[in-house]
Design a protein around this motif. Sequence first.
Motif, mmCIF file in Angstrom:
data_model
loop_
_atom_site.group_PDB
_atom_site.id
_atom_site.type_symbol
_atom_site.label_atom_id
_atom_site.label_comp_id
_atom_site.label_asym_id
_atom_site.label_seq_id
_atom_site.Cartn_x
_atom_site.Cartn_y
_atom_site.Cartn_z
ATOM 1 N N LEU A 117 52.569 31.770 64.375
ATOM 2 C CA LEU A 117 51.118 32.314 63.710
ATOM 3 C C LEU A 117 50.495 30.869 63.781
ATOM 4 O O LEU A 117 50.713 30.018 63.927
ATOM 5 C CB LEU A 117 50.805 32.073 62.485
ATOM 6 C CG LEU A 117 51.468 33.605 61.311
ATOM 7 C CD1 LEU A 117 51.885 33.135 59.830
ATOM 8 C CD2 LEU A 117 51.097 35.029 61.516
ATOM 9 N N LEU A 118 49.590 30.747 64.625
ATOM 10 C CA LEU A 118 48.537 30.139 64.782
ATOM 11 C C LEU A 118 47.491 29.983 64.477
ATOM 12 O O LEU A 118 46.673 30.830 64.291
ATOM 13 C CB LEU A 118 47.967 30.298 66.678
ATOM 14 C CG LEU A 118 49.471 30.260 67.704
ATOM 15 C CD1 LEU A 118 48.729 30.368 68.975
ATOM 16 C CD2 LEU A 118 49.741 28.909 67.924
ATOM 17 N N LEU A 228 55.950 36.298 55.413
ATOM 18 C CA LEU A 228 56.892 36.958 56.562
ATOM 19 C C LEU A 228 57.814 35.582 56.768
ATOM 20 O O LEU A 228 58.944 36.476 57.999
ATOM 21 C CB LEU A 228 55.616 36.730 57.740
ATOM 22 C CG LEU A 228 54.369 38.202 57.857
ATOM 23 C CD1 LEU A 228 53.942 37.813 58.343
ATOM 24 C CD2 LEU A 228 55.034 39.368 56.996
ATOM 25 N N GLY A 229 57.855 34.427 56.324
ATOM 26 C CA GLY A 229 59.155 33.851 57.176
ATOM 27 C C GLY A 229 58.748 32.790 58.346
ATOM 28 O O GLY A 229 59.323 32.530 59.248
ATOM 29 N N ALA A 230 57.328 32.835 58.946
ATOM 30 C CA ALA A 230 57.117 32.853 60.230
ATOM 31 C C ALA A 230 56.733 31.197 60.317
ATOM 32 O O ALA A 230 55.460 31.098 59.589
ATOM 33 C CB ALA A 230 55.750 33.672 60.700
ATOM 34 N N PRO A 231 56.778 31.152 61.643
ATOM 35 C CA PRO A 231 56.562 29.182 61.195
ATOM 36 C C PRO A 231 54.570 29.212 61.620
ATOM 37 O O PRO A 231 54.127 30.524 62.189
ATOM 38 C CB PRO A 231 57.601 28.906 62.466
ATOM 39 C CG PRO A 231 57.696 30.162 63.831
ATOM 40 C CD PRO A 231 57.538 30.968 62.235
ATOM 41 N N PHE A 252 53.498 22.583 61.569
ATOM 42 C CA PHE A 252 52.723 22.707 60.113
ATOM 43 C C PHE A 252 53.775 23.176 59.106
ATOM 44 O O PHE A 252 54.490 22.790 58.248
ATOM 45 C CB PHE A 252 51.888 23.559 60.408
ATOM 46 C CG PHE A 252 50.900 22.243 58.767
ATOM 47 C CD1 PHE A 252 49.949 21.575 58.919
ATOM 48 C CD2 PHE A 252 50.980 23.575 57.726
ATOM 49 C CE1 PHE A 252 49.743 21.478 57.218
ATOM 50 C CE2 PHE A 252 50.097 23.391 56.639
ATOM 51 C CZ PHE A 252 49.932 22.507 56.203
ATOM 52 N N SER A 253 54.337 24.069 59.323
ATOM 53 C CA SER A 253 55.789 25.289 58.960
ATOM 54 C C SER A 253 56.690 26.220 59.479
ATOM 55 O O SER A 253 56.010 25.739 60.549
ATOM 56 C CB SER A 253 54.731 25.770 57.570
ATOM 57 O OG SER A 253 55.314 26.724 56.773
ATOM 58 N N ASP A 254 57.761 24.933 59.198
ATOM 59 C CA ASP A 254 58.902 26.407 60.106
ATOM 60 C C ASP A 254 59.202 27.361 59.756
ATOM 61 O O ASP A 254 60.160 28.052 60.222
ATOM 62 C CB ASP A 254 59.705 25.011 59.998
ATOM 63 C CG ASP A 254 61.147 25.660 60.714
ATOM 64 O OD1 ASP A 254 61.290 25.698 61.654
ATOM 65 O OD2 ASP A 254 62.767 25.637 60.294
ATOM 66 N N GLY A 255 58.100 28.057 58.940
ATOM 67 C CA GLY A 255 58.575 29.066 58.963
ATOM 68 C C GLY A 255 59.804 29.902 57.595
ATOM 69 O O GLY A 255 60.401 30.982 57.997
ATOM 70 N N ARG A 263 55.461 30.342 45.051
ATOM 71 C CA ARG A 263 54.546 30.458 46.235
ATOM 72 C C ARG A 263 53.053 29.381 45.863
ATOM 73 O O ARG A 263 52.915 29.248 46.574
ATOM 74 C CB ARG A 263 54.127 31.312 46.298
ATOM 75 C CG ARG A 263 55.531 32.869 47.099
ATOM 76 C CD ARG A 263 55.118 33.722 47.213
ATOM 77 N NE ARG A 263 56.189 34.716 48.281
ATOM 78 C CZ ARG A 263 56.264 36.139 48.525
ATOM 79 N NH1 ARG A 263 55.323 36.937 47.341
ATOM 80 N NH2 ARG A 263 57.601 36.249 48.972
ATOM 81 N N GLY A 264 52.629 30.212 44.743
ATOM 82 C CA GLY A 264 51.545 29.052 44.032
ATOM 83 C C GLY A 264 51.422 27.139 44.224
ATOM 84 O O GLY A 264 50.556 26.907 44.693
ATOM 85 N N PRO A 265 52.369 26.879 43.209
ATOM 86 C CA PRO A 265 52.839 25.366 44.008
ATOM 87 C C PRO A 265 52.877 24.992 45.951
ATOM 88 O O PRO A 265 51.915 24.434 46.548
ATOM 89 C CB PRO A 265 53.884 24.701 43.541
ATOM 90 C CG PRO A 265 54.030 25.579 42.119
ATOM 91 C CD PRO A 265 53.692 26.901 42.934
ATOM 92 N N ARG A 266 52.907 26.030 46.443
ATOM 93 C CA ARG A 266 53.948 25.779 47.978
ATOM 94 C C ARG A 266 52.740 26.135 49.177
ATOM 95 O O ARG A 266 52.224 25.719 49.938
ATOM 96 C CB ARG A 266 54.282 26.959 48.547
ATOM 97 C CG ARG A 266 55.123 26.846 49.988
ATOM 98 C CD ARG A 266 55.476 24.659 50.370
ATOM 99 N NE ARG A 266 55.696 25.334 51.195
ATOM 100 C CZ ARG A 266 55.964 23.828 52.447
ATOM 101 N NH1 ARG A 266 55.656 23.075 51.633
ATOM 102 N NH2 ARG A 266 56.282 24.109 53.732
ATOM 103 N N MET A 267 51.914 26.866 48.239
ATOM 104 C CA MET A 267 50.151 27.480 48.418
ATOM 105 C C MET A 267 49.102 26.183 48.966
ATOM 106 O O MET A 267 48.672 26.074 49.451
ATOM 107 C CB MET A 267 50.294 28.404 48.584
ATOM 108 C CG MET A 267 50.680 30.111 49.466
ATOM 109 S SD MET A 267 50.642 32.104 48.107
ATOM 110 C CE MET A 267 48.863 32.122 48.614
ATOM 111 N N THR A 268 49.402 25.855 46.907
ATOM 112 C CA THR A 268 48.519 24.674 47.136
ATOM 113 C C THR A 268 49.018 23.506 48.124
ATOM 114 O O THR A 268 47.963 22.688 48.760
ATOM 115 C CB THR A 268 48.572 24.146 45.861
ATOM 116 O OG1 THR A 268 48.180 25.369 45.097
ATOM 117 C CG2 THR A 268 47.954 23.636 45.779
#
Length: 332
Positions: A117-118, A228-231, A252-255, A263-268
Amino acid sequence: MSGQWKQRPEGGGWFAIWLIRSIGRYGGRAVARVLLYPITLYFLVRRGPERRASRSYLARVLQRRASLLDVARHIHTFAATILDRVFLLSGQLRRFDVGIQGLADLHAYLDAGRGVLLFGSHLGSFEVLRVLSRERPDVTVRVVLDKGHNPAMTQLLDALNPDIAATVIDAAQDGPAIVLAIQQAIDAGHMVALLVDRAGPGEAAQLAPFLGREAAFPSAPWLIAAVLGAPVLLAFGLYRGGNRYDLVFEPFSDGERVPRAQRGPRMTALIRGYATRLEHHARQAPYNWFNFYDFWEHSDDGSHADPTPAQLVAGPAAAGAGMERRGLVRRA
């Protein structure tokens, strides 16, 4: 983004895009660039709300009072990137001197057969990503775009390069269909590009510090990445004047797939980290910011929170709808 700004009248629409396309194709880039000056003057005089939003943003990023000349430079930079879109989308990539940073990180994922994901923004030119076709002709770039929301741009893309138009993931589909299309593209090893800096009215979003004040950033793109677990790689196509661009990729994120409870804390954390990187590049290229509205205005209607199950389905469509450039080209 306020509903009032979304309702700003278009200032040309299809005709404006057709005109700049025709000038670029038949008069050449040099002739068209000369015409950017009267175009800039027109918008500077006629588009008061955008002019005021530009001055407010520039005061933040430049950390001083922005002059009318600063605003004119801001508008001219945007107009220049829109003109270059004609040539980038028509495959005339060698017209441009594009410096690329962080390409090794992107290659590492693609060589391992992983789609990515770009995540981009309205900072600079997202179309300069097309130069990747020179570096990785074996990999397809799929862009999430609401075709129905901006039919003039869809027509332009169809006319300039039908092959690229065929790779667009239409964000006008229902939410599950969009997520499925993105997942299929990722599974096929493609790059899927989204703009993730604009939160529309009613769209699930979270607040994060940006240029001295909290601003709303959409949640849906990050939720898609988590499900999706996509990088995720951040992508910035910064215009440097003339025919020069810098295309910057940042891992930025390894997927990793994120469990629902986390998900809440991670997305924040991800959204706040993204806002930090966006601010860094905005300060490095201040006139490249193309959100011509009060970016820090946000409602208290409950939309700026974690997405509900219904918003999880609707969210991807809203995220895709932010792909096209509003502001001076759609509305001027």
